[in-house]
Design an enzyme around this catalytic site. Structure first.
Site, short mmCIF file in Angstrom:
data_model
loop_
_atom_site.label_atom_id
_atom_site.label_comp_id
_atom_site.label_asym_id
_atom_site.label_seq_id
_atom_site.Cartn_x
_atom_site.Cartn_y
_atom_site.Cartn_z
N SER A 289 1.07 -4.16 3.81
CA SER A 289 0.65 -3.04 4.51
C SER A 289 -0.63 -3.21 5.09
O SER A 289 -1.26 -4.22 4.86
CB SER A 289 0.45 -1.88 3.51
OG SER A 289 -0.64 -1.93 2.47
N LYS A 290 -1.32 -2.39 5.56
CA LYS A 290 -2.60 -2.22 6.19
C LYS A 290 -3.77 -3.06 5.22
O LYS A 290 -4.65 -3.48 5.83
CB LYS A 290 -3.01 -1.10 7.02
CG LYS A 290 -2.57 -0.87 8.27
CD LYS A 290 -3.17 0.03 9.12
CE LYS A 290 -4.35 -0.89 9.74
NZ LYS A 290 -4.16 -1.34 11.02
N ARG A 291 -3.40 -2.63 4.06
CA ARG A 291 -4.62 -2.97 3.22
C ARG A 291 -4.71 -4.36 3.05
O ARG A 291 -5.78 -4.88 2.67
CB ARG A 291 -4.06 -2.34 1.65
CG ARG A 291 -4.74 -2.02 0.81
CD ARG A 291 -4.21 -1.65 -0.62
NE ARG A 291 -2.95 -2.59 -0.80
CZ ARG A 291 -1.72 -1.87 -1.01
NH1 ARG A 291 -1.78 -0.33 -1.17
NH2 ARG A 291 -0.73 -2.46 -1.13
N GLY B 205 -4.60 -6.29 5.61
CA GLY B 205 -5.35 -6.83 6.84
C GLY B 205 -4.33 -6.63 7.93
O GLY B 205 -3.86 -5.33 7.94
N GLU C 59 -1.92 -6.28 16.28
CA GLU C 59 -3.18 -6.52 15.45
C GLU C 59 -3.51 -8.03 15.18
O GLU C 59 -4.50 -8.49 15.15
CB GLU C 59 -3.39 -5.94 13.97
CG GLU C 59 -3.45 -4.41 14.10
CD GLU C 59 -3.04 -3.54 12.88
OE1 GLU C 59 -3.71 -2.73 12.66
OE2 GLU C 59 -2.46 -4.05 12.15
#
Ligand code: GLU
Length: 456
Positions: free
Chosen positions: A234-236, A238, A244
């Site tokens: 997940s975004k956690r 990176g 992105e």
């Protein structure tokens, strides 16, 4: 039962356009693409856009844009699943006519009540002629539906536990598993490669395919990606989407290489391979069963290796387009010269500008750096360095190295006591390409100006 024969491979990537293309989706697309390219097969792009609220043109464009950036080109499509709805309805009619599907007005509560009565077995409805009733597929009472999965081996689903599931709503709208099965059949898909999260849908799709008398493709369900901490990616962790990764300055070839190696059986995840090699060596059978770990630090390292190996002109192009996206435009020749001294220092395109901006703009104002390296005792050394620089001729990296090394030795100093103050004076920061390269690239005039400003 019929299964796909050894016809030419036809694979598909079938994203639901709900926003950005996530790294897991990119891996799925890549593995399909590698299978097609490695076998002379066909890569089909099918947009599963039946959720009309989420499938906005912008969301579709984001997926396509991400695939283009990754350089995963498709041979057919993009097909729109929504636009194929008449085909789905025809299939539903055929199934009803053949008696393998039926209309059933039962509501969700009716189904629950039925299950309470039947010991929680798979729901079996009662055919009705009622207009506006949902359509269900008739699931056999005995036996099991076996998904022959290339990665997991055979996975069995007992039919008795499977509801006669809805394939069309009361208003005639075809449902997901029906649409996917019909599309896979009509598009002649031989191999379905997708995320593990779809495994529970697969027996339903197999049942639809069999009811239609269609070939059942081979399946490969990819284990989900996890972060280094073992949690679902997940975004956690990176960057989570392809966009992105691009913005962070990764090269598509490095991303392809890293994603291909994830879960690639015995191979470690640090082998650098060209795309041709990936195509040649990739095989879906080699994908491991255990979840793969996406570690951005490894990708970063790998990206740095790819960046170092680029020819200078390509490197400069890549940096230029990255800078342009960030709103920075500088002259091509100056940029090329700057890239020449930074090329082996940066691991991502985004790291290049901070290293070279001192060549295009006044030094940045890093108070900490000044406090640490422009103390009175440093200024004394810097004054000596100024005198050396004023006389060094030619003003190139090799000569500068020779003269400055001699200066450091004569004064019995540590290199750091001389070079860090000089670096802070000309760049404003403590990180730059090699000090001799940096000074040479900046030129005598600008270097002396900055040293004077620092001495002030
Ligand atoms: N549309 C599905 C998704 O984006 C994939 C379906 C499939 O590959 O069969 O998750």
């Amino acid at each position: 039962m019929s299964t796909a024969s050894n016809d030419t491979v036809r694979v598909r990537f079938a994203p639901s356009p709900t926003g950005a293309l996530h790294i897991g989706g990119a891996r799925t697309a890549l593995y399909n693409w590698l299978m097609a390219r490695g076998s002379g097969g066909t890569f089909v792009l099918r947009i599963e856009d039946t959720d009309r609220e989420r499938s906005t043109p912008e969301n579709v464009e984001q997926i396509i844009d991400a695939l283009r950036w990754l350089e995963l080109d498709w041979d057919e499509g993009p097909y729109s699943q929504f636009e194929r709805r008449e085909r789905h309805k025809e299939a539903i009619d055929r199934l009803i006519e053949a008696g393998v599907a039926y209309r059933d007005p039962a509501t969700a509560e009716d189904v629950l009540a039925w299950k309470a009565e039947h010991g929680n077995r798979g729901y079996r409805g009662t055919p009705s002629d009622e207009e506006g009733a949902a359509v269900r597929l008739r699931v056999p009472d005995d036996g099991e539906t076996v998904v022959e999965d290339v990665i997991r081996g055979p996975v069995s689903f007992p039919n008795a536990a499977q509801d006669d599931f809805v394939i069309a709503r009361g208003d005639g709208t075809p449902l997901y598993n029906l649409a996917v099965a019909v599309d896979d059949a009509e598009m002649g898909i031989t191999d379905v490669v997708r995320g593990d999260d779809h495994l529970s849908n697969t027996p339903k799709q197999v049942l639809v395919l069999r009811a239609l008398g269609a070939d059942v493709p081979r399946y490969a369900h990819l284990p989900l990606l996890h972060g280094p901490d073992g949690k679902k990616l997940s975004k956690r962790h990176g960057a989570a989407s392809v966009q992105e990764l691009r913005d962070a300055g990764y090269l598509p070839e490095a991303v392809r290489n890293y994603l291909a190696l994830l879960g690639w059986g015995t191979e470690d995840d640090t082998t650098l391979m060209s795309t041709e090699e990936l195509i040649e060596r990739f095989s879906i059978e080699r994908v491991g069963r255990s979840s793969a770990i996406f570690d951005e630090r490894k990708l970063r390292w790998m990206n740095g290796r790819f960046m170092r190996e680029l020819p200078l002109d390509e490197y400069t192009d890549a940096v230029a387009s990255h800078l342009k996206a960030a709103g920075v435009e500088v002259g091509r020749d100056e940029l090329r010269a700057a890239c020449a001294i930074a090329q082996d220092k940066a691991q991502t395109l985004a790291e290049v500008w901070p290293l070279i901006r001192f060549l295009f703009e006044p030094p940045v104002d890093d108070e900490k750096a000044r406090a640490k390296f422009l103390k009175p005792e440093h200024l004394e050394n810097l004054r000596g360095v100024r005198a050396v620089l004023a006389e060094t001729d030619p003003f190139d990296a090799a000569t500068l190295e020779e003269r400055l090394t001699a200066f450091v030795e004569e004064r019995g100093l540590k290199p750091k006591e001389v070079y860090q103050p000089l670096r802070v004076a000309i760049t404003g920061t403590t990180v730059s390409p090699g000090i001799f390269d940096s000074v040479a690239a900046l030129g005598r005039e600008r270097t002396l100006e900055r040293v004077d400003a620092a001495l002030d």
